[in-house]
Design a protein around this motif. Structure first.
Motif, PDB file in Angstrom:
ATOM      1  N   ASN A  83       0.603  -1.158  -0.156  1.00  0.00           N
ATOM      2  CA  ASN A  83      -0.028   0.024   0.097  1.00  0.00           C
ATOM      3  C   ASN A  83       0.912   1.468   0.105  1.00  0.00           C
ATOM      4  N   LEU A  84       2.144   1.300   0.775  1.00  0.00           N
ATOM      5  CA  LEU A  84       2.820   2.501   0.905  1.00  0.00           C
ATOM      6  C   LEU A  84       3.152   2.608  -0.664  1.00  0.00           C
ATOM      7  N   ILE A  85       3.878   1.394  -1.376  1.00  0.00           N
ATOM      8  CA  ILE A  85       4.313   1.524  -2.526  1.00  0.00           C
ATOM      9  C   ILE A  85       3.450   2.156  -3.661  1.00  0.00           C
ATOM     10  N   HIS A  86       2.127   1.721  -3.541  1.00  0.00           N
ATOM     11  CA  HIS A  86       0.918   1.936  -4.225  1.00  0.00           C
ATOM     12  C   HIS A  86       0.427   3.297  -4.346  1.00  0.00           C
ATOM     13  N   TYR A  87       0.400   3.838  -2.981  1.00  0.00           N
ATOM     14  CA  TYR A  87      -0.302   5.340  -2.747  1.00  0.00           C
ATOM     15  C   TYR A  87       0.960   6.239  -2.813  1.00  0.00           C
ATOM     16  N   ASN A  88       2.146   5.899  -2.239  1.00  0.00           N
ATOM     17  CA  ASN A  88       3.181   6.891  -2.611  1.00  0.00           C
ATOM     18  C   ASN A  88       3.940   7.135  -3.917  1.00  0.00           C
ATOM     19  N   ASN A  89       3.442   5.845  -4.809  1.00  0.00           N
ATOM     20  CA  ASN A  89       4.046   6.155  -6.203  1.00  0.00           C
ATOM     21  C   ASN A  89       5.478   5.957  -6.136  1.00  0.00           C
ATOM     22  N   ILE A  90       5.891   4.770  -5.540  1.00  0.00           N
ATOM     23  CA  ILE A  90       7.313   4.430  -5.494  1.00  0.00           C
ATOM     24  C   ILE A  90       7.697   3.538  -6.312  1.00  0.00           C
ATOM     25  N   TRP A  91       8.732   3.805  -7.090  1.00  0.00           N
ATOM     26  CA  TRP A  91       9.159   2.890  -8.138  1.00  0.00           C
ATOM     27  C   TRP A  91      10.435   2.087  -7.569  1.00  0.00           C
ATOM     28  N   ILE A  92      10.240   0.921  -7.880  1.00  0.00           N
ATOM     29  CA  ILE A  92      11.415   0.011  -7.404  1.00  0.00           C
ATOM     30  C   ILE A  92      12.018  -0.799  -8.594  1.00  0.00           C
ATOM     31  N   LYS A  93      13.219  -0.661  -8.669  1.00  0.00           N
ATOM     32  CA  LYS A  93      14.203  -1.070  -9.885  1.00  0.00           C
ATOM     33  C   LYS A  93      14.936  -2.395  -9.145  1.00  0.00           C
ATOM     34  N   GLY A  94      15.288  -3.357  -9.900  1.00  0.00           N
ATOM     35  CA  GLY A  94      16.273  -4.302  -9.618  1.00  0.00           C
ATOM     36  C   GLY A  94      17.419  -3.943 -10.363  1.00  0.00           C
ATOM     37  N   HIS A  95      18.599  -4.085  -9.917  1.00  0.00           N
ATOM     38  CA  HIS A  95      19.956  -3.836 -10.812  1.00  0.00           C
ATOM     39  C   HIS A  95      20.594  -5.100 -10.706  1.00  0.00           C
ATOM     40  N   PHE A  96      21.151  -5.320 -11.928  1.00  0.00           N
ATOM     41  CA  PHE A  96      22.389  -6.253 -12.069  1.00  0.00           C
ATOM     42  C   PHE A  96      23.213  -6.245 -13.105  1.00  0.00           C
ATOM     43  N   GLY A  97      24.502  -6.186 -12.962  1.00  0.00           N
ATOM     44  CA  GLY A  97      25.622  -6.277 -14.217  1.00  0.00           C
ATOM     45  C   GLY A  97      25.344  -4.970 -14.898  1.00  0.00           C
ATOM     46  N   ALA A  98      26.197  -4.991 -16.480  1.00  0.00           N
ATOM     47  CA  ALA A  98      26.168  -3.563 -17.054  1.00  0.00           C
ATOM     48  C   ALA A  98      26.481  -3.837 -18.462  1.00  0.00           C
ATOM     49  N   SER A  99      26.119  -3.163 -19.488  1.00  0.00           N
ATOM     50  CA  SER A  99      26.426  -3.267 -20.701  1.00  0.00           C
ATOM     51  C   SER A  99      27.800  -3.233 -21.221  1.00  0.00           C
ATOM     52  N   TYR A 100      28.056  -3.520 -22.356  1.00  0.00           N
ATOM     53  CA  TYR A 100      29.608  -3.231 -22.918  1.00  0.00           C
ATOM     54  C   TYR A 100      30.168  -1.904 -22.658  1.00  0.00           C
ATOM     55  N   SER A 101      28.960  -0.985 -23.189  1.00  0.00           N
ATOM     56  CA  SER A 101      29.227   0.367 -23.218  1.00  0.00           C
ATOM     57  C   SER A 101      29.738   0.780 -21.792  1.00  0.00           C
ATOM     58  N   GLN A 102      28.823   0.317 -20.866  1.00  0.00           N
ATOM     59  CA  GLN A 102      29.041   0.825 -19.379  1.00  0.00           C
ATOM     60  C   GLN A 102      30.352   0.064 -18.916  1.00  0.00           C
ATOM     61  N   SER A 103      30.569  -1.121 -19.186  1.00  0.00           N
ATOM     62  CA  SER A 103      31.825  -1.684 -18.743  1.00  0.00           C
ATOM     63  C   SER A 103      33.027  -0.892 -19.243  1.00  0.00           C
ATOM     64  N   LYS A 104      33.063  -0.563 -20.525  1.00  0.00           N
ATOM     65  CA  LYS A 104      34.292   0.039 -20.932  1.00  0.00           C
ATOM     66  C   LYS A 104      34.385   1.718 -20.303  1.00  0.00           C
ATOM     67  N   ARG A 105      33.121   2.308 -20.176  1.00  0.00           N
ATOM     68  CA  ARG A 105      33.194   3.574 -19.422  1.00  0.00           C
ATOM     69  C   ARG A 105      33.571   3.325 -18.179  1.00  0.00           C
ATOM     70  N   ALA A 106      33.195   2.515 -17.242  1.00  0.00           N
ATOM     71  CA  ALA A 106      33.729   2.295 -15.913  1.00  0.00           C
ATOM     72  C   ALA A 106      35.169   2.001 -15.712  1.00  0.00           C
ATOM     73  N   PHE A 107      35.665   1.102 -16.672  1.00  0.00           N
ATOM     74  CA  PHE A 107      37.081   0.871 -16.638  1.00  0.00           C
ATOM     75  C   PHE A 107      37.845   2.280 -16.995  1.00  0.00           C
ATOM     76  N   GLN A 108      37.430   3.023 -17.956  1.00  0.00           N
ATOM     77  CA  GLN A 108      38.063   4.172 -18.460  1.00  0.00           C
ATOM     78  C   GLN A 108      37.979   5.105 -17.092  1.00  0.00           C
ATOM     79  N   LEU A 109      36.926   5.200 -16.251  1.00  0.00           N
ATOM     80  CA  LEU A 109      36.899   6.034 -14.985  1.00  0.00           C
ATOM     81  C   LEU A 109      37.831   5.535 -13.958  1.00  0.00           C
ATOM     82  N   ALA A 110      37.977   4.089 -13.894  1.00  0.00           N
ATOM     83  CA  ALA A 110      38.697   3.569 -12.894  1.00  0.00           C
ATOM     84  C   ALA A 110      40.170   3.685 -13.147  1.00  0.00           C
ATOM     85  N   ILE A 111      40.642   3.896 -14.372  1.00  0.00           N
ATOM     86  CA  ILE A 111      42.260   4.210 -14.588  1.00  0.00           C
ATOM     87  C   ILE A 111      42.208   5.766 -14.788  1.00  0.00           C
ATOM     88  N   SER A 112      41.515   6.671 -14.563  1.00  0.00           N
ATOM     89  CA  SER A 112      41.691   8.192 -14.637  1.00  0.00           C
ATOM     90  C   SER A 112      41.851   8.769 -13.497  1.00  0.00           C
TER      91      SER A 112
END
Length: 348
Positions: free
Chosen positions: A280-309
């Motif tokens: 009910n709290l989720i419903h009436y407060n319009n709360i969005w819930i997202k599960g997260h796992f992993g990353a795309s190739y694009s994100q993996s490369k940019r994360a690597f570039q950040l790690a070494i910057s």
């Protein structure tokens, strides 16, 4: 030929001993592992019956190293090249990959091309992994320790990008482990104005302050929900990320977010367990819930570039560099909160 490796023989039974060097195909290569990070998921696997009796087994997926040998049909890399081996591999042909969610690639054969075996002196890389991608070259002026952070940073990078953590967000992060600290630092880089960190370990919370955390809450000493509400004038945070392997923090998270806010379930919980949510709290407060796992190739490369910057303070995160023989000590340091990030050296 023999090599040294940390073999798991069962829960909490990790032995560093000699084993056979891996055999690489004629279109592949042999990577000499110069550094390998100790990940929370590795620790979970090493301390439980993760293989259901199928032992011995070598874990370790935050792998960086030098090309030691190449097959006579391998043409992309040369002996001496410095490489980061992203454990994810995607077919780029299934519905999930085509829809932009390659992290959920449904081709299980492709997904198994790379991913583990890093707690050793050598790892074999197949020609198909080389062709599929996810291998990045490390500049000569970047340490192997810094480059190894490219893997744990990847999922954090993808998560914060996917939920658009940015100015002027107030963000709550539940879990002050290495992943939570990565989240805090990157959230500040992305423009978040207030980062609130929750944990049950005072030592971890104190260390987290150096990564841009504005306020810490020990949930054993005070009610974290009431504390977050107090810090946000009763409104709740814009976004809340549950980054622990606990159902309880997922339950709490929806009570900390504002109306119309976003909650992310980042940390995996025990298989088969169920999280109790106030629907009910989720419903009436319009709360969005997202599960997260992993990353795309694009994100993996940019994360690597950040790690070494220079923008990313690697030296603050890598608190302990240990020889592979001390992997059990590395596990202890991480579990007690004495270490933020442990990197192992197979050749020390």
């Amino acid at each position: 030929m023999k090599m040294k490796a940390a073999l798991m023989y069962g829960p909490d039974d990790i032995r560093v001993e000699e084993t056979e060097k891996p055999i690489y195909p004629k279109d592949g290569l042999l990577l000499k592992i110069m550094a390998v990070g100790l990940c929370g998921s590795d620790i979970r696997n090493l301390t439980t019956d993760s293989r259901k009796g199928d032992y011995p087994f070598i874990y370790g997926h935050e792998i960086v190293g030098l090309v030691d040998e190449i097959g006579n049909e391998q043409t992309k890399y040369s002996v001496g090249d410095r490489l980061f081996l992203f454990p994810g591999t995607y077919c780029m042909e299934c519905d999930e990959c085509i829809s932009g969610h390659s992290e959920n690639c449904s081709d299980t054969a492709v997904a198994k091309l790379a991913g583990t075996g890093g707690f050793a002196q050598y790892a074999a890389v197949s020609g198909e992994k080389i062709r599929r991608g996810g291998i990045y070259e490390i500049p000569d002026d970047v340490s192997f320790e810094a480059a190894s952070l490219g893997e744990p940073l990847t999922s954090v990078f993808a998560c914060l990008e996917n939920v658009d953590v940015s100015f002027p967000d107030t963000l709550v992060i539940i879990g002050a482990g290495p992943i939570g600290c990565f989240m805090a630092q990157l959230s500040k880089i992305r423009g978040a104005q207030k980062v609130i960190m929750i944990d049950i370990n005072d030592n971890r919370l104190e260390m987290a302050k150096q990564f841009g955390v504005d306020v810490t809450i020990n949930s054993l000493k005070e009610d974290p929900i009431e504390a977050v509400k107090s810090l946000t004038n009763g409104r709740g945070a814009d976004k809340v990320i549950s980054a622990t392997p606990a159902n309880a923090t997922q339950t709490q998270s929806i009570h900390m977010v504002r109306k119309g806010g976003l909650v992310v379930f980042f940390g995996g919980v025990p298989k088969g367990s169920m999280t109790e949510l106030d629907c009910n709290l989720i419903h009436y407060n319009n709360i969005w819930i997202k599960g997260h796992f992993g990353a795309s190739y694009s994100q993996s490369k940019r994360a690597f570039q950040l790690a070494i910057s220079p923008s990313f303070p690697t030296e603050k995160f890598v608190t302990h560099v240990l020889p592979l023989e001390q992997i059990n000590e590395g596990i202890r340091l991480t579990r007690t909160g004495e270490a933020i990030k442990v990197v192992l050296h197979p050749f020390d």
